[in-house]
Design an enzyme around this catalytic site. Structure first.
Site, PDB file in Angstrom:
ATOM      1  N   HIS A  74       3.708  28.801 -19.589  1.00 42.53           N
ATOM      2  CA  HIS A  74       4.642  27.998 -20.391  1.00 42.53           C
ATOM      3  C   HIS A  74       6.073  28.405 -20.068  1.00 42.53           C
ATOM      4  CE1 HIS A  74       6.316  25.735 -23.696  1.00 42.53           C
ATOM      5  NE2 HIS A  74       7.061  26.795 -23.996  1.00 42.53           N
ATOM      6  N   ARG A 129      -4.080   0.367   9.069  1.00 39.28           N
ATOM      7  CA  ARG A 129      -4.048   0.966  10.411  1.00 39.28           C
ATOM      8  C   ARG A 129      -5.380   0.737  11.124  1.00 39.28           C
ATOM      9  NH1 ARG A 129       0.182   4.115  11.267  1.00 39.28           N
ATOM     10  NH2 ARG A 129      -0.874   5.531  12.702  1.00 39.28           N
ATOM     11  N   ILE A 134       2.259   3.055   2.441  1.00 37.82           N
ATOM     12  CA  ILE A 134       3.480   3.046   3.262  1.00 37.82           C
ATOM     13  C   ILE A 134       4.512   2.098   2.650  1.00 37.82           C
ATOM     14  CG2 ILE A 134       4.449   2.440   5.530  1.00 37.82           C
ATOM     15  CD1 ILE A 134       1.878   3.423   6.800  1.00 37.82           C
ATOM     16  N   GLY A 172       0.846  -1.197   0.000  1.00 31.63           N
ATOM     17  CA  GLY A 172       0.000   0.000   0.000  1.00 31.63           C
ATOM     18  C   GLY A 172       0.872   1.235   0.000  1.00 31.63           C
TER      19      GLY A 172
HETATM   20  P1  FAD Z   1      -3.429  11.286  14.332  1.00 31.36           P
HETATM   21  O1  FAD Z   1      -2.529  12.061  13.466  1.00 31.36           O
HETATM   22  O2  FAD Z   1      -3.157   9.838  14.531  1.00 31.36           O
HETATM   23  O3  FAD Z   1      -3.430  12.031  15.737  1.00 31.36           O
HETATM   24  C1  FAD Z   1      -4.112  11.542  16.835  1.00 31.36           C
HETATM   25  C2  FAD Z   1      -3.485  12.137  18.084  1.00 31.36           C
HETATM   26  O4  FAD Z   1      -4.314  11.812  19.195  1.00 31.36           O
HETATM   27  C3  FAD Z   1      -2.113  11.565  18.414  1.00 31.36           C
HETATM   28  O5  FAD Z   1      -1.234  12.607  18.774  1.00 31.36           O
HETATM   29  C4  FAD Z   1      -2.357  10.647  19.604  1.00 31.36           C
HETATM   30  O6  FAD Z   1      -1.243  10.559  20.488  1.00 31.36           O
HETATM   31  C5  FAD Z   1      -3.498  11.387  20.278  1.00 31.36           C
HETATM   32  N1  FAD Z   1      -4.317  10.536  21.147  1.00 31.36           N
HETATM   33  C6  FAD Z   1      -4.821   9.306  20.909  1.00 31.36           C
HETATM   34  N2  FAD Z   1      -5.579   8.900  21.954  1.00 31.36           N
HETATM   35  C7  FAD Z   1      -5.539   9.915  22.856  1.00 31.36           C
HETATM   36  C8  FAD Z   1      -6.142  10.106  24.135  1.00 31.36           C
HETATM   37  N3  FAD Z   1      -6.946   9.207  24.684  1.00 31.36           N
HETATM   38  N4  FAD Z   1      -5.857  11.250  24.803  1.00 31.36           N
HETATM   39  C9  FAD Z   1      -5.051  12.213  24.260  1.00 31.36           C
HETATM   40  N5  FAD Z   1      -4.472  12.081  23.041  1.00 31.36           N
HETATM   41  C10 FAD Z   1      -4.730  10.940  22.355  1.00 31.36           C
HETATM   42  N6  FAD Z   1      -1.656  11.287   5.130  1.00 31.36           N
HETATM   43  C11 FAD Z   1      -1.608  12.221   4.166  1.00 31.36           C
HETATM   44  O7  FAD Z   1      -2.615  12.870   3.900  1.00 31.36           O
HETATM   45  N7  FAD Z   1      -0.455  12.463   3.464  1.00 31.36           N
HETATM   46  C12 FAD Z   1       0.678  11.766   3.706  1.00 31.36           C
HETATM   47  O8  FAD Z   1       1.698  12.013   3.070  1.00 31.36           O
HETATM   48  C13 FAD Z   1       0.661  10.782   4.713  1.00 31.36           C
HETATM   49  N8  FAD Z   1       1.763  10.075   4.983  1.00 31.36           N
HETATM   50  C14 FAD Z   1       1.726   9.142   5.977  1.00 31.36           C
HETATM   51  C15 FAD Z   1       2.871   8.389   6.209  1.00 31.36           C
HETATM   52  C16 FAD Z   1       2.875   7.425   7.188  1.00 31.36           C
HETATM   53  C17 FAD Z   1       4.115   6.631   7.445  1.00 31.36           C
HETATM   54  C18 FAD Z   1       1.691   7.212   7.966  1.00 31.36           C
HETATM   55  C19 FAD Z   1       1.675   6.201   9.070  1.00 31.36           C
HETATM   56  C20 FAD Z   1       0.550   7.951   7.733  1.00 31.36           C
HETATM   57  C21 FAD Z   1       0.556   8.905   6.723  1.00 31.36           C
HETATM   58  N9  FAD Z   1      -0.576   9.651   6.419  1.00 31.36           N
HETATM   59  C22 FAD Z   1      -0.553  10.573   5.425  1.00 31.36           C
HETATM   60  C23 FAD Z   1      -1.831   9.468   7.164  1.00 31.36           C
HETATM   61  C24 FAD Z   1      -1.975  10.574   8.226  1.00 31.36           C
HETATM   62  O9  FAD Z   1      -0.846  10.547   9.064  1.00 31.36           O
HETATM   63  C25 FAD Z   1      -3.234  10.375   9.028  1.00 31.36           C
HETATM   64  O10 FAD Z   1      -4.344  10.257   8.163  1.00 31.36           O
HETATM   65  C26 FAD Z   1      -3.473  11.551   9.958  1.00 31.36           C
HETATM   66  O11 FAD Z   1      -2.399  11.696  10.848  1.00 31.36           O
HETATM   67  C27 FAD Z   1      -4.770  11.376  10.749  1.00 31.36           C
HETATM   68  O12 FAD Z   1      -4.936  12.482  11.571  1.00 31.36           O
HETATM   69  P2  FAD Z   1      -5.759  12.372  12.934  1.00 31.36           P
HETATM   70  O13 FAD Z   1      -5.753  13.743  13.516  1.00 31.36           O
HETATM   71  O14 FAD Z   1      -7.054  11.725  12.685  1.00 31.36           O
HETATM   72  O15 FAD Z   1      -4.946  11.371  13.861  1.00 31.36           O
HETATM   73  P1  NAI Z   2      -2.734   0.527   2.936  1.00 25.64           P
HETATM   74  O1  NAI Z   2      -4.148   0.229   3.236  1.00 25.64           O
HETATM   75  O2  NAI Z   2      -2.394   1.632   2.027  1.00 25.64           O
HETATM   76  O3  NAI Z   2      -2.047  -0.778   2.321  1.00 25.64           O
HETATM   77  C1  NAI Z   2      -2.009  -1.985   2.992  1.00 25.64           C
HETATM   78  C2  NAI Z   2      -1.654  -3.060   1.999  1.00 25.64           C
HETATM   79  O4  NAI Z   2      -1.351  -4.239   2.712  1.00 25.64           O
HETATM   80  C3  NAI Z   2      -2.798  -3.385   1.044  1.00 25.64           C
HETATM   81  O5  NAI Z   2      -2.317  -3.426  -0.269  1.00 25.64           O
HETATM   82  C4  NAI Z   2      -3.280  -4.747   1.533  1.00 25.64           C
HETATM   83  O6  NAI Z   2      -3.810  -5.551   0.503  1.00 25.64           O
HETATM   84  C5  NAI Z   2      -2.005  -5.337   2.084  1.00 25.64           C
HETATM   85  N1  NAI Z   2      -2.203  -6.360   3.112  1.00 25.64           N
HETATM   86  C6  NAI Z   2      -3.082  -6.325   4.147  1.00 25.64           C
HETATM   87  N2  NAI Z   2      -2.931  -7.435   4.906  1.00 25.64           N
HETATM   88  C7  NAI Z   2      -1.919  -8.160   4.351  1.00 25.64           C
HETATM   89  C8  NAI Z   2      -1.284  -9.391   4.684  1.00 25.64           C
HETATM   90  N3  NAI Z   2      -1.648 -10.090   5.752  1.00 25.64           N
HETATM   91  N4  NAI Z   2      -0.300  -9.830   3.875  1.00 25.64           N
HETATM   92  C9  NAI Z   2       0.099  -9.119   2.786  1.00 25.64           C
HETATM   93  N5  NAI Z   2      -0.468  -7.960   2.419  1.00 25.64           N
HETATM   94  C10 NAI Z   2      -1.459  -7.479   3.201  1.00 25.64           C
HETATM   95  O7  NAI Z   2      -2.040   0.678   4.361  1.00 25.64           O
HETATM   96  P2  NAI Z   2      -0.626   1.251   4.794  1.00 25.64           P
HETATM   97  O8  NAI Z   2       0.330   1.241   3.656  1.00 25.64           O
HETATM   98  O9  NAI Z   2      -0.290   0.533   6.042  1.00 25.64           O
HETATM   99  O10 NAI Z   2      -0.952   2.742   5.141  1.00 25.64           O
HETATM  100  C11 NAI Z   2      -2.000   3.062   6.052  1.00 25.64           C
HETATM  101  C12 NAI Z   2      -2.698   4.298   5.633  1.00 25.64           C
HETATM  102  O11 NAI Z   2      -1.901   5.430   5.923  1.00 25.64           O
HETATM  103  C13 NAI Z   2      -2.967   4.402   4.133  1.00 25.64           C
HETATM  104  O12 NAI Z   2      -4.132   3.735   3.763  1.00 25.64           O
HETATM  105  C14 NAI Z   2      -3.126   5.860   3.948  1.00 25.64           C
HETATM  106  O13 NAI Z   2      -4.448   6.211   4.260  1.00 25.64           O
HETATM  107  C15 NAI Z   2      -2.186   6.442   4.992  1.00 25.64           C
HETATM  108  N6  NAI Z   2      -0.961   6.877   4.326  1.00 25.64           N
HETATM  109  C16 NAI Z   2      -1.055   7.884   3.409  1.00 25.64           C
HETATM  110  C17 NAI Z   2       0.058   8.315   2.738  1.00 25.64           C
HETATM  111  C18 NAI Z   2      -0.102   9.370   1.720  1.00 25.64           C
HETATM  112  O14 NAI Z   2      -1.150   9.996   1.675  1.00 25.64           O
HETATM  113  N7  NAI Z   2       0.902   9.617   0.879  1.00 25.64           N
HETATM  114  C19 NAI Z   2       1.380   7.756   3.005  1.00 25.64           C
HETATM  115  C20 NAI Z   2       1.358   6.662   3.947  1.00 25.64           C
HETATM  116  C21 NAI Z   2       0.221   6.281   4.592  1.00 25.64           C
END
Ligand code: FAD
Ligand code: NAI
Length: 482
Positions: free
Chosen positions: A461, A289, A201, A199
């Site tokens: 352009h 996630r 990540i 996916g």
């Molecule tokens: P979160 O960012 O998860 O924040 C939740 C906060 O609540 C955290 O600080 C947590 O500690 C806190 N919390 C939880 N429970 C409690 C509690 N009971 N009391 C107090 N605090 C609490 N999305 C994009 O759009 N673009 C990207 O490029 C992108 N890259 C990503 C790369 C990776 C590696 C990952 C893992 C995710 C990525 N995402 C990306 C997804 C994005 O990070 C999430 O969709 C976004 O952070 C969600 O925001 P949120 O505010 O819902 O939750």
């Molecule tokens: P994802 O949902 O993007 O991809 C997970 C992948 O794992 C899928 O292709 C699924 O088929 C596969 N999978 C699930 N279970 C499996 C198993 N048991 N064995 C093998 N393959 C399996 O989830 P990912 O990459 O963990 O990212 C989580 C979320 O974080 C994304 O869906 C996205 O919403 C957010 N994210 C967004 C980014 C961005 O906007 N650029 C960057 C990174 C994360």
């Protein structure tokens, strides 16, 4: 005695901190509680996005891209560099600095907007006299209030986000079996790296460590690559990413994960059902996630969850309880920072009696591989499945002057428009700066533009955005430069 607010926001990720700021802008007395701490134990608001998601991953994607450019592409521009070497420690330190600048930026914004910030875990206690009581179990360091306390408010916004899903057979140890957290702070480049899940990540993190020198294998459970992406784009992405050296196996079933002297061994069956295994120095598990609802005290107030364990909400982010709202990764919908932000703003406006609005049909997606992949709206396969009549226009970056000047002519822009009304239904881009180019497509779709509207707009352009104009012209089979 509890402190009384108009709104308590639990979580300061992009959903929560933006909601808190918007509430304060609208004159509501607002508290925001967040549990995240940095390595020194200080508050680190910004959530997954700032600490272990969007921001640090983009910092490493940028740095590793520079490294690869220096190794393999700068020579084409007549820039001859010798003795290029990797200082991974410095690269990681820069990434950490970018993260802490963002943490500090949010603390500054809280102060500026008079949001009361509490560093600790928030959990519902009860509801009485139309006020919800929320306990803060405080960490009490650096600028945050120290003691545990009880806050009360008429409205609560839950924005607690999500955490990486582990494989049952292989819990994260962040040493050898890594979530996104460990994947962003390996202190050495692993010789061999396996990722489970191709996916977003899997592809972004796989790209970072491949560019830095790891031999990367990605094991994907589904038989198709990037099933949610437009098929033409997914095909191009497969070609380009595998050419770069990512080894991706589709249709695998992971059977076992074990650790030994040689590293982490993943045993699996391949698409043909044959038993296989791969041994690597590190394993990243990126299989989606799960929403964060543990410790929230949802059961104490009767806050309903859905079948996925997310907080159940309607289209306006209202939960099962009056005046309790939930936004971002902890509710249904795409797990994207900008989706969380839009919901946070809309909920704040609804609380203030305004008409908050989120258009779920125009949320853009970006995958920050090289080249980048970005899209908004319907894919061609979705249009076919819904029997929607459409026309498609495609323009390759190979025919774009700016892309040639940049030295990156990979990919194309594709515009899908309704056959009869010509309304733009989807735009799909794989190519340089796709993450920036997609904004024009989102804007066009928000204003219900036709492909002809885009085609008639004057684009600078030479610019990459001319490829979008040309793809719109191509819908009517009248591209000028291809
Ligand atoms: P979160 O960012 O998860 O924040 C939740 C906060 O609540 C955290 O600080 C947590 O500690 C806190 N919390 C939880 N429970 C409690 C509690 N009971 N009391 C107090 N605090 C609490 N999305 C994009 O759009 N673009 C990207 O490029 C992108 N890259 C990503 C790369 C990776 C590696 C990952 C893992 C995710 C990525 N995402 C990306 C997804 C994005 O990070 C999430 O969709 C976004 O952070 C969600 O925001 P949120 O505010 O819902 O939750
Ligand atoms: P994802 O949902 O993007 O991809 C997970 C992948 O794992 C899928 O292709 C699924 O088929 C596969 N999978 C699930 N279970 C499996 C198993 N048991 N064995 C093998 N393959 C399996 O989830 P990912 O990459 O963990 O990212 C989580 C979320 O974080 C994304 O869906 C996205 O919403 C957010 N994210 C967004 C980014 C961005 O906007 N650029 C960057 C990174 C994360």
């Amino acid at each position: 005695m509890s402190q009384i607010f108009d709104v308590i926001v639990i979580g300061a990720g992009p959903g929560g901190y933006v909601a808190a700021i918007r509430c304060a802008q609208l004159g509501l007395k607002t508290a925001c509680i967040d549990a995240w701490s940095n390595e020194q134990g200080a508050p680190a608001p910004g959530g997954t996005c700032t600490n272990v998601g969007c921001i640090p991953s983009k910092a490493l994607l940028q740095s590793s891209e520079h490294y690869e450019q220096a190794l393999t592409h700068l020579g084409e521009h007549g820039v001859e560099v010798q003795g290029v070497s990797l200082n991974l420690g410095k690269m990681l330190a820069r990434k950490n600095l970018v993260v802490s600048q963002n943490n500090q930026g949010i603390l500054y914004l809280f102060k500026k907007n008079k949001v009361s910030f509490f560093h600790g875990s928030g959990s519902f206690v009860d509801r009485s006299d139309a006020l919800y009581r929320v306990a803060v179990t405080s960490r009490g360091t650096q600028g945050a209030k120290a003691q545990d306390e009880i806050l009360s408010a008429q409205h609560v916004i839950v924005a607690t986000g999500s955490s990486a899903r582990a494989l049952d057979m292989a819990p994260f140890d962040e040493e050898n079996i890594l979530s996104n957290d460990g994947a962003l702070r390996m202190s050495e480049v692993p010789k061999k790296l396996t990722l489970i899940g191709s996916g977003v990540i899997g592809l972004e993190m796989g790209s970072v460590w491949r560019r830095l020198g790891a031999e990367v294998t990605v094991l994907e459970g589904l038989p198709v690559f990037m099933g949610a992406v437009d098929e033409q784009v997914a095909k191009e992405a497969w070609k380009l990413l595998t050419q770069q050296g990512l080894k991706i196996e589709l249709g695998v079933k992971v059977q076992a994960v074990s650790q030994g002297a040689k590293g982490v061994k993943v045993s699996y069956t391949n698409a043909a059902g044959e038993a296989q295994s791969v041994v690597s120095n590190k394993l990243i598990v990126s299989i989606g996630r799960v929403p964060n609802t543990q410790g929230l005290g949802a059961e104490k107030v009767g806050l309903a969850l859905d079948e996925r364990g997310a907080i159940a909400v309607d289209e306006l982010c209202r939960t099962s309880l009056p005046q309790v709202w939930a936004v971002g990764d902890v509710v249904r919908g795409p797990m994207l920072a900008h989706k969380a932000e839009e919901e946070g703003v809309a909920v704040a406006e609804r609380i203030a009696g305004e008409h908050g609005h989120v258009n779920y049909k125009t949320i853009p997606w970006v995958i920050y591989t090289s080249p980048e992949i970005a899209w908004v709206g319907e894919t061609e396969q979705q249009l076919k499945a819904a029997s929607t009549p459409y026309r498609s226009g495609v323009f390759p970056f190979l025919a774009n002057g700016r892309a040639r000047a940049l030295g990156d002519t990979r990919g194309f822009v594709k515009v899908l428009a309704h056959r009869d009304s010509d309304e733009v239904l989807g735009v799909h881009i794989i190519g340089p700066s796709a993450s920036e180019l997609i904004a024009e497509a989102v804007m066009a779709m928000e204003f219900k533009a036709s492909s002809e509207d885009i085609a008639r707009i004057c684009h600078a352009h030479p610019s990459l955005s001319e490829a979008t104009k040309e793809a719109a012209l191509a819908v009517d089979k009248r591209a000028l430069n291809f």
